[in-house]
Design a protein around this motif. Structure first.
Motif, mmCIF file in Angstrom:
data_model
loop_
_atom_site.group_PDB
_atom_site.id
_atom_site.type_symbol
_atom_site.label_atom_id
_atom_site.label_comp_id
_atom_site.label_asym_id
_atom_site.label_seq_id
_atom_site.Cartn_x
_atom_site.Cartn_y
_atom_site.Cartn_z
ATOM 1 N N PRO A 144 -2.847 14.814 38.094
ATOM 2 C CA PRO A 144 -2.209 13.551 37.682
ATOM 3 C C PRO A 144 -3.194 12.395 37.758
ATOM 4 N N SER A 168 2.475 9.490 36.507
ATOM 5 C CA SER A 168 1.796 10.714 36.097
ATOM 6 C C SER A 168 2.036 11.829 37.099
ATOM 7 N N THR A 173 2.654 12.435 31.665
ATOM 8 C CA THR A 173 2.178 11.105 32.043
ATOM 9 C C THR A 173 2.849 10.071 31.152
ATOM 10 N N THR A 187 0.112 15.676 30.331
ATOM 11 C CA THR A 187 -1.050 15.269 31.128
ATOM 12 C C THR A 187 -2.296 16.055 30.737
#
Length: 202
Positions: A144, A168, A173, A187
């Motif tokens: 993330p 995220s 995200t 992501t």
């Protein structure tokens, strides 16, 4: 990666080369083939195979820091010669300088980039192993991003655009484009935009 950790351990400091984005990996390979321990960190990302069904994807290696290639500071003399050579046999590049001096970074400063590269390789191998076991791709997870980070979208409808991270996790995200457009993006299709400028010079 251009070499093994043992080879890198022999390098005390690195200079930074700049080139066109599409020449990043070719430059690293070309210099390495010529005996200069050049390298650029890469990520292994899953991309859709052209002219295939949407679910058919393959892993491809892409530069984590496009336009940046690292080479041993001990090779600066040869690199300066190649930089100005009319026909060097390598993709064109320039040596990154600050106030006229070549910028150098220590091995310790670039070790984290190699760690990220190794983690990306491990995720790819795990995904391919799972695919072999189950007969279908395993949806890729990614690290993330921090809230406020500037990232670029590499695939999908928003490919080529940059946004600011609102939230995220390893799957999705939430990105802010401009001042008001907020979109949820996978992501694994993102890459950080920020490139830290080395502080030391020699």
């Amino acid at each position: 990666m251009a070499g093994e950790d043992g080879e890198y351990a022999s390098v005390r400091s690195w200079c930074i080369l700049r080139t066109h984005g599409g020449r990043t990996m070719p430059l690293a390979r070309s210099l390495a083939d010529a005996g200069i321990l050049a390298w650029t960190p890469v990520e292994h990302v899953r991309r859709r195979i052209p002219r295939s069904k949407e679910k058919e994807r393959e892993f491809r290696s892409v530069p984590y820091l496009p336009t940046y290639v690292f080479a041993p500071a001990a090779d600066l003399g040869e690199l300066r010669r190649l930089e100005v050579a009319t026909e060097s046999g390598h993709p064109a590049f320039s040596i990154f300088r600050h106030c006229g001096a070549s910028v150098l970074v220590s091995e310790a400063e670039v070790a984290s980039l190699r760690q990220r590269e190794a983690e990306s390789l491990r995720r790819m191998e795990q995904s391919l192993a799972a695919q072999a076991r189950h007969g279908r791709p395993l949806r890729e997870r990614a690290e993330p991003y921090d809230r406020g980070a500037e990232v670029a979208v590499e695939a999908g409808a928003f490919a080529g655009l940059s946004g600011t991270v609102q939230e995220s996790d390893g799957r999705h995200t939430l990105l802010l484009f401009g001042k008001s457009l907020v979109v949820t993006i996978d992501t694994s299709t993102l890459r950080g935009n920020a490139v830290a400028e080395p502080a030391s010079a020699a």
